[in-house]
Scaffold this motif. Structure first.
Motif, PDB file in Angstrom:
ATOM      1  N   LEU A  34      -0.090 -20.122  29.683  1.00  4.89           N
ATOM      2  CA  LEU A  34      -0.426 -18.735  29.984  1.00  4.89           C
ATOM      3  C   LEU A  34       0.170 -18.303  31.314  1.00  4.89           C
ATOM      4  O   LEU A  34       0.742 -17.213  31.434  1.00  4.89           O
ATOM      5  N   GLY A  35       0.036 -19.154  32.340  1.00  5.58           N
ATOM      6  CA  GLY A  35       0.615 -18.821  33.636  1.00  5.58           C
ATOM      7  C   GLY A  35       2.116 -18.633  33.568  1.00  5.58           C
ATOM      8  O   GLY A  35       2.678 -17.712  34.174  1.00  5.58           O
ATOM      9  N   LEU A  36       2.793 -19.486  32.807  1.00 11.81           N
ATOM     10  CA  LEU A  36       4.238 -19.369  32.648  1.00 11.81           C
ATOM     11  C   LEU A  36       4.614 -18.087  31.915  1.00 11.81           C
ATOM     12  O   LEU A  36       5.550 -17.375  32.323  1.00 11.81           O
ATOM     13  N   ALA A  37       3.889 -17.755  30.837  1.00  9.76           N
ATOM     14  CA  ALA A  37       4.202 -16.563  30.065  1.00  9.76           C
ATOM     15  C   ALA A  37       3.996 -15.295  30.878  1.00  9.76           C
ATOM     16  O   ALA A  37       4.816 -14.369  30.846  1.00  9.76           O
ATOM     17  N   VAL A  38       2.909 -15.235  31.649  1.00 11.80           N
ATOM     18  CA  VAL A  38       2.636 -14.051  32.473  1.00 11.80           C
ATOM     19  C   VAL A  38       3.683 -13.916  33.577  1.00 11.80           C
ATOM     20  O   VAL A  38       4.161 -12.814  33.871  1.00 11.80           O
ATOM     21  N   ALA A  39       4.056 -15.039  34.195  1.00 15.51           N
ATOM     22  CA  ALA A  39       5.092 -14.999  35.232  1.00 15.51           C
ATOM     23  C   ALA A  39       6.430 -14.546  34.646  1.00 15.51           C
ATOM     24  O   ALA A  39       7.180 -13.798  35.281  1.00 15.51           O
ATOM     25  N   ALA A  40       6.736 -14.993  33.433  1.00 18.53           N
ATOM     26  CA  ALA A  40       7.990 -14.595  32.796  1.00 18.53           C
ATOM     27  C   ALA A  40       8.012 -13.098  32.497  1.00 18.53           C
ATOM     28  O   ALA A  40       9.038 -12.428  32.685  1.00 18.53           O
TER      29      ALA A  40
ATOM     30  N   THR B 267      -4.591  -8.355  35.189  1.00 19.23           N
ATOM     31  CA  THR B 267      -5.201  -8.952  34.005  1.00 19.23           C
ATOM     32  C   THR B 267      -5.591  -7.893  32.984  1.00 19.23           C
ATOM     33  O   THR B 267      -5.489  -8.117  31.776  1.00 19.23           O
ATOM     34  N   GLY B 268      -6.035  -6.729  33.459  1.00 17.25           N
ATOM     35  CA  GLY B 268      -6.439  -5.662  32.548  1.00 17.25           C
ATOM     36  C   GLY B 268      -5.305  -5.100  31.727  1.00 17.25           C
ATOM     37  O   GLY B 268      -5.547  -4.416  30.722  1.00 17.25           O
ATOM     38  N   ASP B 269      -4.066  -5.369  32.133  1.00 14.51           N
ATOM     39  CA  ASP B 269      -2.894  -4.870  31.399  1.00 14.51           C
ATOM     40  C   ASP B 269      -2.321  -5.915  30.452  1.00 14.51           C
ATOM     41  O   ASP B 269      -1.279  -5.680  29.844  1.00 14.51           O
ATOM     42  N   LEU B 270      -2.982  -7.057  30.320  1.00 13.22           N
ATOM     43  CA  LEU B 270      -2.485  -8.125  29.462  1.00 13.22           C
ATOM     44  C   LEU B 270      -3.215  -8.135  28.127  1.00 13.22           C
ATOM     45  O   LEU B 270      -4.437  -7.960  28.072  1.00 13.22           O
TER      46      LEU B 270
ATOM     47  N   HIS C 179      -9.133 -14.463  33.738  1.00 14.80           N
ATOM     48  CA  HIS C 179      -9.345 -14.748  35.157  1.00 14.80           C
ATOM     49  C   HIS C 179      -9.562 -16.237  35.376  1.00 14.80           C
ATOM     50  O   HIS C 179      -9.034 -16.833  36.313  1.00 14.80           O
ATOM     51  N   GLU C 180     -10.336 -16.844  34.490  1.00 11.40           N
ATOM     52  CA  GLU C 180     -10.633 -18.266  34.612  1.00 11.40           C
ATOM     53  C   GLU C 180      -9.382 -19.118  34.437  1.00 11.40           C
ATOM     54  O   GLU C 180      -9.174 -20.099  35.169  1.00 11.40           O
ATOM     55  N   LEU C 181      -8.529 -18.753  33.482  1.00 10.27           N
ATOM     56  CA  LEU C 181      -7.337 -19.548  33.194  1.00 10.27           C
ATOM     57  C   LEU C 181      -6.222 -19.326  34.203  1.00 10.27           C
ATOM     58  O   LEU C 181      -5.508 -20.259  34.575  1.00 10.27           O
ATOM     59  N   LEU C 182      -6.066 -18.080  34.654  1.00  6.93           N
ATOM     60  CA  LEU C 182      -4.952 -17.756  35.543  1.00  6.93           C
ATOM     61  C   LEU C 182      -5.245 -18.117  36.991  1.00  6.93           C
ATOM     62  O   LEU C 182      -4.319 -18.326  37.776  1.00  6.93           O
ATOM     63  N   GLY C 183      -6.524 -18.134  37.362  1.00  8.91           N
ATOM     64  CA  GLY C 183      -6.861 -18.506  38.727  1.00  8.91           C
ATOM     65  C   GLY C 183      -6.435 -17.432  39.717  1.00  8.91           C
ATOM     66  O   GLY C 183      -6.403 -16.242  39.415  1.00  8.91           O
ATOM     67  N   ASP C 184      -6.089 -17.868  40.926  1.00  7.43           N
ATOM     68  CA  ASP C 184      -5.749 -16.949  42.009  1.00  7.43           C
ATOM     69  C   ASP C 184      -4.276 -16.568  41.921  1.00  7.43           C
ATOM     70  O   ASP C 184      -3.393 -17.314  42.318  1.00  7.43           O
TER      71      ASP C 184
ATOM     72  N   ALA D 154      -4.833  -8.288  43.152  1.00  6.38           N
ATOM     73  CA  ALA D 154      -4.961  -7.358  42.032  1.00  6.38           C
ATOM     74  C   ALA D 154      -5.689  -7.986  40.863  1.00  6.38           C
ATOM     75  O   ALA D 154      -6.191  -7.287  39.990  1.00  6.38           O
ATOM     76  N   GLU D 155      -5.770  -9.322  40.848  1.00  4.54           N
ATOM     77  CA  GLU D 155      -6.354 -10.004  39.712  1.00  4.54           C
ATOM     78  C   GLU D 155      -7.859 -10.211  39.828  1.00  4.54           C
ATOM     79  O   GLU D 155      -8.491 -10.703  38.910  1.00  4.54           O
ATOM     80  N   HIS D 156      -8.467  -9.840  40.966  1.00  4.26           N
ATOM     81  CA  HIS D 156      -9.858 -10.184  41.185  1.00  4.26           C
ATOM     82  C   HIS D 156     -10.779  -8.976  41.196  1.00  4.26           C
ATOM     83  O   HIS D 156     -11.906  -9.059  41.646  1.00  4.26           O
ATOM     84  N   ALA D 157     -10.313  -7.844  40.688  1.00  4.88           N
ATOM     85  CA  ALA D 157     -11.199  -6.701  40.544  1.00  4.88           C
ATOM     86  C   ALA D 157     -12.194  -6.987  39.435  1.00  4.88           C
ATOM     87  O   ALA D 157     -11.841  -7.515  38.390  1.00  4.88           O
ATOM     88  N   PRO D 158     -13.509  -6.654  39.645  1.00  6.07           N
ATOM     89  CA  PRO D 158     -14.499  -6.962  38.606  1.00  6.07           C
ATOM     90  C   PRO D 158     -14.257  -6.151  37.358  1.00  6.07           C
ATOM     91  O   PRO D 158     -13.720  -5.051  37.402  1.00  6.07           O
ATOM     92  N   GLU D 159     -14.634  -6.701  36.239  1.00  3.42           N
ATOM     93  CA  GLU D 159     -14.488  -5.999  34.975  1.00  3.42           C
ATOM     94  C   GLU D 159     -15.428  -4.809  34.926  1.00  3.42           C
ATOM     95  O   GLU D 159     -16.523  -4.837  35.493  1.00  3.42           O
ATOM     96  N   PRO D 160     -15.052  -3.725  34.231  1.00  2.00           N
ATOM     97  CA  PRO D 160     -15.941  -2.582  34.095  1.00  2.00           C
ATOM     98  C   PRO D 160     -17.230  -2.997  33.396  1.00  2.00           C
ATOM     99  O   PRO D 160     -17.221  -3.649  32.351  1.00  2.00           O
ATOM    100  N   GLY D 161     -18.370  -2.627  34.005  1.00  2.00           N
ATOM    101  CA  GLY D 161     -19.651  -2.911  33.397  1.00  2.00           C
ATOM    102  C   GLY D 161     -20.130  -4.333  33.586  1.00  2.00           C
ATOM    103  O   GLY D 161     -21.162  -4.711  33.046  1.00  2.00           O
ATOM    104  N   VAL D 162     -19.416  -5.151  34.376  1.00  2.00           N
ATOM    105  CA  VAL D 162     -19.813  -6.536  34.617  1.00  2.00           C
ATOM    106  C   VAL D 162     -20.076  -6.711  36.103  1.00  2.00           C
ATOM    107  O   VAL D 162     -19.215  -6.419  36.936  1.00  2.00           O
ATOM    108  N   GLU D 163     -21.253  -7.178  36.462  1.00  2.00           N
ATOM    109  CA  GLU D 163     -21.602  -7.386  37.851  1.00  2.00           C
ATOM    110  C   GLU D 163     -20.877  -8.601  38.403  1.00  2.00           C
ATOM    111  O   GLU D 163     -20.667  -9.584  37.686  1.00  2.00           O
TER     112      GLU D 163
END
Length: 274
Positions: free
Chosen positions: A180-186, A204-207, A231-236, A240-249
């Motif tokens: 997944l990390g390789l595909a997103v980077a590509a 992440t929201g655009d994937l 978020h769990e798989l991609l890590g840090d 831009a990747e650490h904004a909370p999901e809508p409706g999730v605390e």
């Protein structure tokens, strides 16, 4: 009496091919990567309603780029063909190769016909087996050509740039997180006008991410990965990747994966698949 305008068959086919390629190139790329436990599909797709990756049958997935209404009609026709074949014979008789051949016949007929424009689509059909060596990944082009891909494949958008990035870094049998990390980077890899690297981080929201997971105990192996799982798989990968999901605390437990549902599909408008 005026003479009809003549166009040679070679020029006609070239014009139709150029037309289809331009339409496909305007879409964002889709990446398919074979990893240790299945096949991964990743695309940059901000829309939450219009999916590029979907389930066809128990072990078979479909991905496409190009004109949405055209590849959606093909997807629906494929779902109905698979359901009918599985009901009339046996579920094991529904194969990725059979669906790829059916799609190839349909796309080839449409492309060769002078009565309608060619479909502006490219398609992936993937099927997983009990072992990684049994996995199948087919790429179908607008004119009905079928290519048997191995390891990874890219279609649409800047496919050449993304494929070159994957070719240099792909490792056979990698984990889901690494693939997944390789595909997103590509997908985020690009070059500026000077040819220098100008990589970007895709939020992440655009994937749109889905997998065929052979380790799943259910007959249906297709799973969509929710943003929490991504978020769990991609890590840090950046702020831009650490904004909370809508409706999730913040600090809430990640959501579970869900299967795609194709039960409410509208009737297909595309020519039936023979």
């Amino acid at each position: 009496m005026s003479m009809p305008f003549y166009v040679s068959p070679e020029q006609l086919m070239k014009d139709r091919a150029d037309f289809a390629r331009k339409g496909i190139a305007r879409g964002r790329s889709v990446v398919a990567v074979q990893y240790g436990d299945g096949v991964l599909f990743v695309s940059e797709n901000p829309s939450q309603a219009l999916h590029k990756v979907s389930e066809i049958y128990d072990r078979i997935a479909f991905a496409a780029v190009g004109r949405y209404n055209e590849f959606e009609n093909l997807r629906i026709a494929g779902v109905r063909l698979a359901d009918m074949r599985g009901y009339a014979y046996d579920r094991r008789d529904v194969t990725g190769r059979g669906l790829a051949n059916a799609y190839a016949q349909t796309l080839g007929t449409i492309f060769s016909s002078g009565g309608e424009k060619p479909y502006e689509v490219e398609i992936f059909v993937a099927e997983i087996g009990d072992e990684a060596a049994d996995d199948q990944l087919y790429r179908l082009t607008y004119d009905g050509q079928v290519a048997d891909e191995h390891g990874f494949a890219v279609m649409g958008g800047a496919a050449d740039v993304v494929a070159s990035y994957l070719k240099e870094r792909y490792v056979d049998g990698s984990s889901l997180a690494d693939a997944l990390g390789l595909a997103v980077a590509a997908l985020g890899h690009s070059a500026n006008e000077k040819g220098d690297a100008a990589d970007r981080i895709i939020p992440t929201g655009d994937l749109e991410v889905a997998i065929l997971d052979r380790t799943r105990t259910r007959p249906r192996k297709f799973v969509r990965l929710r943003p929490a799982r991504l978020h769990e798989l991609l890590g840090d990968r950046g702020p831009a990747e650490h904004a909370p999901e809508p409706g999730v605390e913040p600090g809430a437990e990640p959501g579970a994966d869900v299967d795609s549902a194709d039960d409410t599909d509208p009737p297909p408008l595309a020519p039936p698949i023979a």
